[in-house]
Write a protein that holds these residues in place. Structure first.
Motif, mmCIF file in Angstrom:
data_model
loop_
_atom_site.group_PDB
_atom_site.id
_atom_site.type_symbol
_atom_site.label_atom_id
_atom_site.label_comp_id
_atom_site.label_asym_id
_atom_site.label_seq_id
_atom_site.Cartn_x
_atom_site.Cartn_y
_atom_site.Cartn_z
ATOM 1 N N ALA A 1 -35.039 -8.811 17.574
ATOM 2 C CA ALA A 1 -34.044 -7.882 17.026
ATOM 3 C C ALA A 1 -34.288 -6.497 17.616
ATOM 4 O O ALA A 1 -35.425 -6.081 17.796
ATOM 5 C CB ALA A 1 -34.174 -7.817 15.506
ATOM 6 N N GLY B 1 -32.810 -2.361 17.297
ATOM 7 C CA GLY B 1 -31.933 -1.353 16.708
ATOM 8 C C GLY B 1 -31.668 -0.268 17.731
ATOM 9 O O GLY B 1 -30.992 -0.484 18.736
ATOM 10 N N THR C 1 -36.170 3.034 19.409
ATOM 11 C CA THR C 1 -37.042 4.218 19.412
ATOM 12 C C THR C 1 -38.459 3.860 18.960
ATOM 13 O O THR C 1 -39.319 4.733 18.867
ATOM 14 C CB THR C 1 -36.508 5.333 18.476
ATOM 15 O OG1 THR C 1 -36.598 4.876 17.110
ATOM 16 C CG2 THR C 1 -35.077 5.704 18.779
ATOM 17 N N SER D 1 -32.189 3.375 13.897
ATOM 18 C CA SER D 1 -31.153 2.633 13.156
ATOM 19 C C SER D 1 -31.685 2.259 11.773
ATOM 20 O O SER D 1 -32.903 2.237 11.535
ATOM 21 C CB SER D 1 -30.812 1.354 13.926
ATOM 22 O OG SER D 1 -31.902 0.450 13.838
ATOM 23 N N THR E 1 -40.376 3.162 8.310
ATOM 24 C CA THR E 1 -40.550 4.478 8.957
ATOM 25 C C THR E 1 -41.052 5.536 7.973
ATOM 26 O O THR E 1 -40.659 5.546 6.801
ATOM 27 C CB THR E 1 -39.182 4.914 9.532
ATOM 28 O OG1 THR E 1 -38.654 3.831 10.271
ATOM 29 C CG2 THR E 1 -39.322 6.113 10.446
HETATM 30 C C1 LIG Z 1 -39.681 11.067 19.421
HETATM 31 C C2 LIG Z 1 -40.041 10.036 18.385
HETATM 32 C C3 LIG Z 1 -40.539 10.443 17.153
HETATM 33 C C4 LIG Z 1 -40.859 9.501 16.180
HETATM 34 N N1 LIG Z 1 -41.359 9.939 14.989
HETATM 35 C C5 LIG Z 1 -41.666 9.030 14.036
HETATM 36 C C6 LIG Z 1 -42.156 9.466 12.772
HETATM 37 O O1 LIG Z 1 -42.334 10.656 12.519
HETATM 38 N N2 LIG Z 1 -42.416 8.521 11.845
HETATM 39 C C7 LIG Z 1 -42.236 7.176 12.086
HETATM 40 O O2 LIG Z 1 -42.491 6.359 11.206
HETATM 41 N N3 LIG Z 1 -41.776 6.744 13.283
HETATM 42 C C8 LIG Z 1 -41.490 7.626 14.249
HETATM 43 N N4 LIG Z 1 -41.027 7.189 15.462
HETATM 44 C C9 LIG Z 1 -40.910 5.727 15.706
HETATM 45 C C10 LIG Z 1 -39.521 5.113 15.476
HETATM 46 O O3 LIG Z 1 -38.508 6.080 15.432
HETATM 47 C C11 LIG Z 1 -39.496 4.244 14.232
HETATM 48 O O4 LIG Z 1 -40.390 3.156 14.364
HETATM 49 C C12 LIG Z 1 -38.067 3.703 13.968
HETATM 50 O O5 LIG Z 1 -37.915 3.457 12.651
HETATM 51 C C13 LIG Z 1 -37.641 2.473 14.739
HETATM 52 O O6 LIG Z 1 -36.230 2.255 14.511
HETATM 53 P P1 LIG Z 1 -35.297 1.688 15.685
HETATM 54 O O7 LIG Z 1 -33.943 1.482 15.158
HETATM 55 O O8 LIG Z 1 -35.414 2.525 16.887
HETATM 56 O O9 LIG Z 1 -35.992 0.270 15.894
HETATM 57 P P2 LIG Z 1 -36.343 -0.476 17.248
HETATM 58 O O10 LIG Z 1 -37.241 0.340 18.091
HETATM 59 O O11 LIG Z 1 -35.112 -0.984 17.862
HETATM 60 O O12 LIG Z 1 -37.196 -1.701 16.650
HETATM 61 C C14 LIG Z 1 -38.439 -1.481 16.041
HETATM 62 C C15 LIG Z 1 -38.894 -2.774 15.352
HETATM 63 O O13 LIG Z 1 -37.968 -3.109 14.343
HETATM 64 C C16 LIG Z 1 -37.374 -4.389 14.608
HETATM 65 N N5 LIG Z 1 -35.963 -4.295 14.240
HETATM 66 C C17 LIG Z 1 -35.015 -3.431 14.689
HETATM 67 N N6 LIG Z 1 -33.855 -3.648 14.054
HETATM 68 C C18 LIG Z 1 -34.065 -4.658 13.189
HETATM 69 C C19 LIG Z 1 -33.273 -5.350 12.247
HETATM 70 N N7 LIG Z 1 -31.990 -5.056 12.061
HETATM 71 N N8 LIG Z 1 -33.844 -6.344 11.528
HETATM 72 C C20 LIG Z 1 -35.133 -6.690 11.698
HETATM 73 N N9 LIG Z 1 -35.937 -6.091 12.581
HETATM 74 C C21 LIG Z 1 -35.414 -5.078 13.312
HETATM 75 C C22 LIG Z 1 -37.602 -4.647 16.082
HETATM 76 O O14 LIG Z 1 -37.634 -6.032 16.368
HETATM 77 C C23 LIG Z 1 -38.961 -3.993 16.258
HETATM 78 O O15 LIG Z 1 -39.960 -4.835 15.771
HETATM 79 C C24 LIG Z 1 -40.690 8.113 16.454
HETATM 80 C C25 LIG Z 1 -40.171 7.709 17.689
HETATM 81 C C26 LIG Z 1 -39.851 8.651 18.654
HETATM 82 C C27 LIG Z 1 -39.297 8.176 19.972
#
Ligand SMILES: Cc1cc2nc3c(=O)[nH]c(=O)nc-3n(C[C@H](O)[C@H](O)[C@H](O)COP(=O)(O)OP(=O)(O)OC[C@H]3O[C@@H](n4cnc5c(N)ncnc54)[C@H](O)[C@@H]3O)c2cc1C
Length: 469
Positions: free
Chosen positions: A72, A74, A77, A143, A152
């Motif tokens: 999966a 999103g 990030t 997402s 998160t």
């Molecule tokens: C500049 C920067 C700053 C950040 N700061 C923080 C912070 O302060 N705190 C923090 O906690 N994180 C932080 N992060 C990390 C990141 O933003 C989080 O982990 C975020 O919640 C991931 O969401 P995403 O939609 O990008 O998921 P993705 O990167 O697309 O996926 C992450 C994980 O979730 C799973 N996933 C995605 N969508 C689904 C779904 N619908 N159902 C089941 N599984 C799914 C994926 O398989 C993967 O295992 C940061 C990242 C960046 C780049």
């Protein structure tokens, strides 16, 4: 039928049902889904982009019944490589980018029911129209599904907690039984009637099911925000400030973020037009934020309270200087750190946490460990001091010795886990990048429980990039 013919038939079925927007097979179209925010990319068999819950369920069923492996994704990030397909090219990416069939606010209940594909910024905009806000704040725009899957955190965890604390419900699609929908969107604030799918899915890193929708708790928009940047001589002084602030103004503290001089310098050099906040130098700085939903015309004045508290602190040893400024101007510096540090060279990042009471001692020992193992490393650490989290980010000259980096990683994580009883992945969760440390540090009883759950929801291990058993 040959494997090739089977795969052609599967592709045709997916295209028939989802249309050209819903299935990406060409290398150029797949490329952005194969990249990773911080690590090496991979290869996907194909990318499916369902637009409704029904399409998601159909896709998962079709892929699972065809014996396909699925990951999966999103907003991609995530920082542990968990949403990126593996290098072998055997997985299908199920992207939630187009999964936006529900965004329903209930202002009276202070909640939003939202599809997995919506971004954090979009929820904030929709909530703001009703004088509400979602508690999370971070310098990425993830997402909903990704936030639930990774639980998160962010800068305001000290006040409102992370996703798990603000999750009132979730609905997900399982690979076993293929395509089955589980969970609840009732969004009740009280429901003590058994196990909770939402809490089970939160922090399962995409391994138990694909989150389709979630119900998120909202809070009133904060009507007053007061922020200050304080220069201190050392981290113990910063931690003493936190105690003093909480004793005096605890109900209003919504962030207490620390940054080393190097991290702050990197951010200031990176930001166009930014000027140094302090005339002199400092070892460390903290960004303090006070917020309240109570407006100023009631007589509560957070700026005045913060100034008064700061005046007292500036008389104390080790507190060097303070700047009170508009929130945007100070947060801009904090939010620029990640990107600016990454631009300096080869980044080696540690996302760890210890108890607040151990924070200063841990940081001192961690810096010593870095100096002893990789003396050429330039440390640009910053963190969420209010919850004991530290992003120990190092910049190394390109081409630095991978073995030494691996050794340092193990030494730092051993220090965190064994000496300080802390976490080797405080916010970013588990993925291929840190799977080996999951295996090294997770208690056998925890892995055994995860194994039983895994067996129940995914006996063939078709879903995700992590193994929790
Ligand atoms: C500049 C920067 C700053 C950040 N700061 C923080 C912070 O302060 N705190 C923090 O906690 N994180 C932080 N992060 C990390 C990141 O933003 C989080 O982990 C975020 O919640 C991931 O969401 P995403 O939609 O990008 O998921 P993705 O990167 O697309 O996926 C992450 C994980 O979730 C799973 N996933 C995605 N969508 C689904 C779904 N619908 N159902 C089941 N599984 C799914 C994926 O398989 C993967 O295992 C940061 C990242 C960046 C780049």
């Amino acid at each position: 039928m040959s494997v090739h013919a089977l795969s052609q038939r599967l592709q045709a079925r997916l295209q028939d049902r989802l249309g050209p927007q819903g299935v990406l097979l060409a290398a150029a179209d797949k490329a952005s889904y194969e990249a990773s925010a911080r690590h090496a990319g991979g290869h996907a068999q194909g990318v499916v982009r369902p637009a409704t819950l029904e399409e998601l369920s159909w896709c998962v069923r079709t892929l699972a019944e065809a014996g396909c492996a699925i990951v999966a994704q999103g907003a991609a990030t995530g920082l542990v490589g968990a949403a990126t397909p593996s290098a072998e090219g055997s997985q299908w990416v199920v992207s939630t980018q187009r999964l936006r069939d529900r965004l329903q606010l209930d202002p009276q209940h202070r909640s939003v029911t939202v599809s997995a594909g919506y971004r954090l910024s979009e929820i904030q905009r929709a909530a703001a129209e009703h004088g509400l806000t979602f508690a999370l704040d971070l310098s990425a725009d993830p997402s909903v599904g990704g936030m639930v899957a990774t639980n998160t955190g962010g800068s305001r965890l000290i006040r409102w907690g992370g996703v798990r604390d603000n999750l009132l419900g979730a609905q997900a699609v399982l690979v076993h039984p293929p395509g089955q929908t589980v969970g609840s969107l009732r969004g009740l604030r009280k429901d003590n009637t058994g196990l909770d799918w939402a809490q089970l899915l939160s922090g399962s890193f995409g391994a138990f099911g694909i989150v389709a929708r979630a119900v998120l708790r909202l809070h009133p928009v904060q009507k007053q925000i007061a922020t200050a940047l304080v220069a201190v001589e050392s981290v113990p002084v910063a931690m003493a400030l936190l105690e003093s602030l909480e004793d005096r103004l605890g109900d209003f503290v919504s962030a207490f973020e620390g940054m080393s001089a190097h991290a702050m310098h990197a951010a200031l050099s990176h930001l166009p037009g930014a000027t140094r906040p302090f005339a002199g130098g400092c070892e460390y700085a903290v960004l303090i934020e006070l917020t309240s939903a109570v407006p100023r015309d009631t007589g509560l004045d957070l700026d005045a309270l913060l100034l008064q508290w700061l005046e007292g602190r500036l008389q104390e040893r080790g507190v060097l200087d303070a700047v009170v400024d508009k929130p945007d101007r100070l947060w801009r510096i904090r939010h620029a750190i990640s990107e600016s540090v990454q631009a300096l060279g080869q980044l080696v990042a540690f996302d760890v946490a210890v108890k607040r009471s151990s924070f200063a001692a841990f940081r001192a020992q961690a810096l010593e460990t870095v100096r002893a193992t990789l003396p050429q490393a330039h440390v640009c650490d910053f963190g969420h001091l209010g919850d004991g989290g530290i992003h120990l980010n190092l910049v190394l000259p390109p081409g630095s010795d991978a073995q030494r980096i691996g050794l340092l990683r193990t030494r730092i994580y051993d220090l965190v886990v064994h000496t300080f009883g802390g976490s080797y992945s405080a916010e970013h969760g588990i993925g291929p990048y840190n799977q080996e440390y999951y295996e090294r540090y997770t208690a056998p009883s925890t892995r055994a429980l995860a194994g039983v759950l895994h067996e129940h929801v995914d006996p063939h291990r078709r879903l995700g990039n992590v193994r929790l058993d």
